[in-house]
Design an enzyme around this catalytic site. Structure first.
Site, PDB file in Angstrom:
ATOM      1  N   ARG A  15       1.166  -0.939   0.276  1.00  0.00           N
ATOM      2  CA  ARG A  15      -0.110   0.130   0.210  1.00  0.00           C
ATOM      3  C   ARG A  15       1.084   1.135   0.060  1.00  0.00           C
ATOM      4  O   ARG A  15       0.656   2.100  -0.894  1.00  0.00           O
ATOM      5  CB  ARG A  15      -0.881  -0.137   1.191  1.00  0.00           C
ATOM      6  CG  ARG A  15      -2.276   0.805   0.862  1.00  0.00           C
ATOM      7  CD  ARG A  15      -1.643   2.397   1.898  1.00  0.00           C
ATOM      8  NE  ARG A  15      -1.281   1.944   3.355  1.00  0.00           N
ATOM      9  CZ  ARG A  15      -0.492   3.014   2.958  1.00  0.00           C
ATOM     10  NH1 ARG A  15      -0.533   5.230   2.896  1.00  0.00           N
ATOM     11  NH2 ARG A  15       0.046   4.232   4.246  1.00  0.00           N
ATOM     12  N   ASP A  16       1.557   2.079   1.125  1.00  0.00           N
ATOM     13  CA  ASP A  16       2.303   2.955   1.427  1.00  0.00           C
ATOM     14  C   ASP A  16       3.407   2.465   0.154  1.00  0.00           C
ATOM     15  O   ASP A  16       3.584   4.025  -0.450  1.00  0.00           O
ATOM     16  CB  ASP A  16       3.173   3.019   2.750  1.00  0.00           C
ATOM     17  CG  ASP A  16       3.410   3.978   3.185  1.00  0.00           C
ATOM     18  OD1 ASP A  16       3.072   5.396   2.144  1.00  0.00           O
ATOM     19  OD2 ASP A  16       3.213   4.649   4.365  1.00  0.00           O
ATOM     20  N   HIS A 207       5.637   3.993  13.110  1.00  0.00           N
ATOM     21  CA  HIS A 207       4.960   4.340  11.147  1.00  0.00           C
ATOM     22  C   HIS A 207       6.523   5.070  10.676  1.00  0.00           C
ATOM     23  O   HIS A 207       5.724   7.092  10.829  1.00  0.00           O
ATOM     24  CB  HIS A 207       3.817   5.023  10.650  1.00  0.00           C
ATOM     25  CG  HIS A 207       3.989   4.914   9.220  1.00  0.00           C
ATOM     26  ND1 HIS A 207       2.958   3.388   8.434  1.00  0.00           N
ATOM     27  CD2 HIS A 207       4.303   6.048   8.334  1.00  0.00           C
ATOM     28  CE1 HIS A 207       2.758   4.155   7.889  1.00  0.00           C
ATOM     29  NE2 HIS A 207       3.508   5.063   7.110  1.00  0.00           N
ATOM     30  N   HIS A 209       8.945   7.202   7.873  1.00  0.00           N
ATOM     31  CA  HIS A 209       9.837   7.561   6.141  1.00  0.00           C
ATOM     32  C   HIS A 209      10.908   7.450   6.860  1.00  0.00           C
ATOM     33  O   HIS A 209      11.104   7.990   7.746  1.00  0.00           O
ATOM     34  CB  HIS A 209       8.702   8.026   5.937  1.00  0.00           C
ATOM     35  CG  HIS A 209       7.635   7.565   5.471  1.00  0.00           C
ATOM     36  ND1 HIS A 209       7.453   7.091   4.109  1.00  0.00           N
ATOM     37  CD2 HIS A 209       6.557   7.770   5.288  1.00  0.00           C
ATOM     38  CE1 HIS A 209       6.152   6.677   3.940  1.00  0.00           C
ATOM     39  NE2 HIS A 209       5.304   6.969   5.025  1.00  0.00           N
ATOM     40  N   CYS A 240       4.386   9.274  -0.141  1.00  0.00           N
ATOM     41  CA  CYS A 240       3.520  10.207  -0.101  1.00  0.00           C
ATOM     42  C   CYS A 240       3.301  10.667  -1.361  1.00  0.00           C
ATOM     43  O   CYS A 240       4.093  11.142  -1.543  1.00  0.00           O
ATOM     44  CB  CYS A 240       2.904  10.676   1.091  1.00  0.00           C
ATOM     45  SG  CYS A 240       1.207  11.242   1.299  1.00  0.00           S
ATOM     46  N   ASN A 249       9.174   4.042   2.840  1.00  0.00           N
ATOM     47  CA  ASN A 249       9.081   3.759   4.825  1.00  0.00           C
ATOM     48  C   ASN A 249      10.207   3.400   5.001  1.00  0.00           C
ATOM     49  O   ASN A 249      10.946   2.951   3.831  1.00  0.00           O
ATOM     50  CB  ASN A 249       8.218   2.740   5.155  1.00  0.00           C
ATOM     51  CG  ASN A 249       6.539   2.968   4.809  1.00  0.00           C
ATOM     52  OD1 ASN A 249       5.895   3.180   3.950  1.00  0.00           O
ATOM     53  ND2 ASN A 249       5.946   3.571   6.026  1.00  0.00           N
TER      54      ASN A 249
HETATM   55  P1  HMG Z   1     -12.617  14.683  -2.192  1.00  0.00           P
HETATM   56  O1  HMG Z   1     -12.759  14.496  -3.905  1.00  0.00           O
HETATM   57  O2  HMG Z   1     -13.133  15.696  -1.479  1.00  0.00           O
HETATM   58  O3  HMG Z   1     -14.211  13.585  -2.247  1.00  0.00           O
HETATM   59  O4  HMG Z   1     -11.611  13.527  -2.049  1.00  0.00           O
HETATM   60  P2  HMG Z   1     -15.393  13.655  -2.817  1.00  0.00           P
HETATM   61  O5  HMG Z   1     -16.515  13.005  -1.560  1.00  0.00           O
HETATM   62  O6  HMG Z   1     -15.673  15.101  -3.157  1.00  0.00           O
HETATM   63  O7  HMG Z   1     -15.491  12.545  -4.079  1.00  0.00           O
HETATM   64  C1  HMG Z   1     -14.934  13.061  -5.402  1.00  0.00           C
HETATM   65  C2  HMG Z   1     -14.769  11.929  -6.211  1.00  0.00           C
HETATM   66  O8  HMG Z   1     -14.071  10.462  -5.592  1.00  0.00           O
HETATM   67  C3  HMG Z   1     -16.410  11.558  -6.600  1.00  0.00           C
HETATM   68  O9  HMG Z   1     -17.197  10.606  -7.660  1.00  0.00           O
HETATM   69  C4  HMG Z   1     -16.649   9.982  -5.326  1.00  0.00           C
HETATM   70  O10 HMG Z   1     -17.503   9.467  -5.817  1.00  0.00           O
HETATM   71  C5  HMG Z   1     -15.477   9.553  -5.397  1.00  0.00           C
HETATM   72  P3  HMG Z   1     -17.197  11.713  -9.184  1.00  0.00           P
HETATM   73  O11 HMG Z   1     -18.753  11.600  -8.562  1.00  0.00           O
HETATM   74  O12 HMG Z   1     -16.519  12.923  -9.040  1.00  0.00           O
HETATM   75  O13 HMG Z   1     -17.300  10.655  -9.853  1.00  0.00           O
HETATM   76  N1  HMG Z   1     -14.827   8.845  -4.267  1.00  0.00           N
HETATM   77  C6  HMG Z   1     -14.267   8.062  -4.036  1.00  0.00           C
HETATM   78  N2  HMG Z   1     -13.958   6.528  -4.960  1.00  0.00           N
HETATM   79  C7  HMG Z   1     -13.858   5.805  -4.276  1.00  0.00           C
HETATM   80  N3  HMG Z   1     -13.664   5.307  -3.171  1.00  0.00           N
HETATM   81  C8  HMG Z   1     -13.593   6.097  -2.617  1.00  0.00           C
HETATM   82  C9  HMG Z   1     -14.335   7.862  -3.001  1.00  0.00           C
HETATM   83  N4  HMG Z   1     -14.514   8.743  -2.172  1.00  0.00           N
HETATM   84  C10 HMG Z   1     -14.876   9.563  -3.381  1.00  0.00           C
HETATM   85  N5  HMG Z   1     -13.010   6.405  -1.207  1.00  0.00           N
HETATM   86  C11 HMG Z   1     -11.090  11.548  -1.010  1.00  0.00           C
HETATM   87  C12 HMG Z   1     -11.611  13.127  -0.490  1.00  0.00           C
HETATM   88  C13 HMG Z   1     -10.979  11.514   1.162  1.00  0.00           C
HETATM   89  C14 HMG Z   1     -11.683  10.685  -1.078  1.00  0.00           C
HETATM   90  C15 HMG Z   1      -9.863  11.690  -1.271  1.00  0.00           C
HETATM   91  O14 HMG Z   1      -8.977  13.236  -0.779  1.00  0.00           O
HETATM   92  C16 HMG Z   1      -8.434  10.771  -1.537  1.00  0.00           C
HETATM   93  O15 HMG Z   1      -8.891   9.824  -1.704  1.00  0.00           O
HETATM   94  N6  HMG Z   1      -7.802  10.926  -0.552  1.00  0.00           N
HETATM   95  C17 HMG Z   1      -6.496  10.062  -0.209  1.00  0.00           C
HETATM   96  C18 HMG Z   1      -5.157  10.538  -0.214  1.00  0.00           C
HETATM   97  C19 HMG Z   1      -4.413   8.890  -0.284  1.00  0.00           C
HETATM   98  O16 HMG Z   1      -4.358   7.818  -0.147  1.00  0.00           O
HETATM   99  N7  HMG Z   1      -3.092   9.327   0.228  1.00  0.00           N
HETATM  100  C20 HMG Z   1      -2.167   8.614   0.363  1.00  0.00           C
HETATM  101  C21 HMG Z   1      -2.724   7.492   1.290  1.00  0.00           C
HETATM  102  S1  HMG Z   1      -2.202   8.016   3.472  1.00  0.00           S
HETATM  103  C22 HMG Z   1      -0.815   7.852   3.849  1.00  0.00           C
HETATM  104  O17 HMG Z   1      -0.094   7.620   2.959  1.00  0.00           O
HETATM  105  C23 HMG Z   1       0.050   8.300   5.084  1.00  0.00           C
HETATM  106  C24 HMG Z   1       0.231   7.420   6.024  1.00  0.00           C
HETATM  107  O18 HMG Z   1       0.981   6.008   5.363  1.00  0.00           O
HETATM  108  C25 HMG Z   1       1.011   7.470   6.784  1.00  0.00           C
HETATM  109  C26 HMG Z   1       2.082   8.546   7.397  1.00  0.00           C
HETATM  110  O19 HMG Z   1       3.085   8.203   6.509  1.00  0.00           O
HETATM  111  O20 HMG Z   1       1.708   9.977   7.044  1.00  0.00           O
HETATM  112  C27 HMG Z   1      -0.802   6.357   5.923  1.00  0.00           C
HETATM  113 MG    MG Z   2       3.226   6.458   4.609  1.00  0.00          MG
END
Ligand code: HMG
Ligand code: MG
Length: 303
Positions: A15-16, A207, A209, A240, A249
């Site tokens: 995933r990450d 966690h 990096h 990320c 990581n």
């Molecule tokens: P948004 O654009 O504000 O959401 O995104 P929305 O509710 O307005 O939806 C926009 C569109 O996305 C819509 O589709 C929704 O249906 C669709 P449209 O009508 O335009 O066709 N949608 C989805 N589709 C599939 N699955 C879903 C989903 N939600 C909405 N779950 C949202 C808000 C949170 C969805 C967006 O910002 C997002 O997906 N962000 C994820 C970012 C991400 O994955 N970042 C990396 C992971 S975090 C990380 O790596 C950190 C970590 O490792 C710890 C660390 O190291 O810090 C965990």
């Molecule tokens: Mg991370």
């Protein structure tokens, strides 16, 4: 405090690690990676995320990957869910655990999940409730707990405030995440202590990096605090998408090498783990980021 005698590692590589990969990685490769990780003895694997495919296209095959894994009864498979839509889709894939992720800094919250910290907590509350009702364990991640790519320093107080909010909505386990790998040992200790004001030791993980090469030092400090659960990524994959320049990581191989060298058990077979790291490095056409992985692989070729 004596150091823990056993450590639990969660491999977040699929995933990450892969979420930031620009080139398309086939679902079969992701599935094979999970198989190799479990063969190496990993008991927890963060497989994919049910986020918007517009935001993170690499994770769009989430359901296919989850469906393709030949599960082992003693392995737990987790997935990231940013909202109810993601949770509903995730539950169809029967994860053992979901991960909700909030940020300790406002700017990162906006960039990563398009809302404020307070809004994210409101959004996660029904996600946490629904997951727990479905019998799925809920882990939380606190991004930017040691620093933010947009705001710089993040204080232990900010971390403590977020930990309290996560506890309040029913998040069962909390990871202190150094998203951009800037943390140093004393700061890590403070962030963990702020988290431990709200969570038991058994429910806190690190966690880290490794962008600035501090992750093993930060792990050692965490062990001194008593923390015994860590995320790591095979071959040090990743970064990320919303933290430019942040690298992967800490490599799982480097963690295992250090921990075994300290007589701390992990249940992981380092040789098989190195095979898994080499497999994914070859598949994406890049050398491993694991120092121990590289050294031991080279040694293997020359003996
Ligand atoms: P948004 O654009 O504000 O959401 O995104 P929305 O509710 O307005 O939806 C926009 C569109 O996305 C819509 O589709 C929704 O249906 C669709 P449209 O009508 O335009 O066709 N949608 C989805 N589709 C599939 N699955 C879903 C989903 N939600 C909405 N779950 C949202 C808000 C949170 C969805 C967006 O910002 C997002 O997906 N962000 C994820 C970012 C991400 O994955 N970042 C990396 C992971 S975090 C990380 O790596 C950190 C970590 O490792 C710890 C660390 O190291 O810090 C965990
Ligand atoms: Mg991370």
């Amino acid at each position: 405090m004596p150091l823990p005698s056993r450590v639990k590692l969660v491999d977040v590589g699929p995933r990450d690690g892969l979420q930031n990969e620009k080139q398309h990685v086939a679902s079969e490769v992701k599935i094979e990676l999970v198989h190799r990780l479990q063969a190496a003895g990993l008991k927890e694997i963060e497989v994919t995320s049910f986020v918007s495919p517009k935001w993170v296209p690499q994770m769009a095959d989430n359901a296919t990957v989850m469906a393709g894994i030949q599960r082992q009864a003693d392995v737990r498979y987790s997935v990231l869910t940013p909202n109810l839509k993601g949770l509903e889709a995730a539950l169809l894939s029967r994860p053992d655990e979901i991960v909700v992720f909030a940020a300790a800094s406002e700017s990162f919250s906006q960039k990563n999940i398009n809302c404020s910290i307070a809004e994210s907590i409101e959004r996660f509350e029904p996600v946490v409730q629904a997951a727990r009702q479905a019998g799925v364990y809920v882990r939380g991640a606190m991004s930017c707990a040691l620093g933010c790519p947009y705001e710089g320093d993040v204080s232990a107080e900010q971390v403590g405030r977020l930990a309290a909010m996560m506890k309040n909505i029913g998040v069962q386990h909390l990871g202190v995440a150094d998203t951009i790998g800037v943390g140093t040992p004393n700061r890590v200790r403070q962030a963990l202590e702020a988290t431990l004001q709200h969570y038991d030791l058994a429910d806190v993980s690190g966690h880290f990096h490794d962008t600035y090469g501090q992750a093993l030092a930060n792990t050692l400090t965490s062990l001194e605090v008593g923390v015994w659960q860590f995320d790591a990524s095979v071959a040090g994959l990743g970064g990320c998408p919303y933290a430019k320049g942040a690298t992967g990581n800490v490599a799982t191989e480097d963690m295992v090498y250090m921990l075994h060298g300290m007589d701390i058990e992990t249940g992981i077979d380092l040789d098989l783990l190195i095979d898994a790291g080499q497999y994914i490095s070859d598949a994406i056409g890049r050398p491993t980021n694991s120092r121990a992985g590289k050294a031991l692989w080279t040694k293997r070729q020359t003996h």
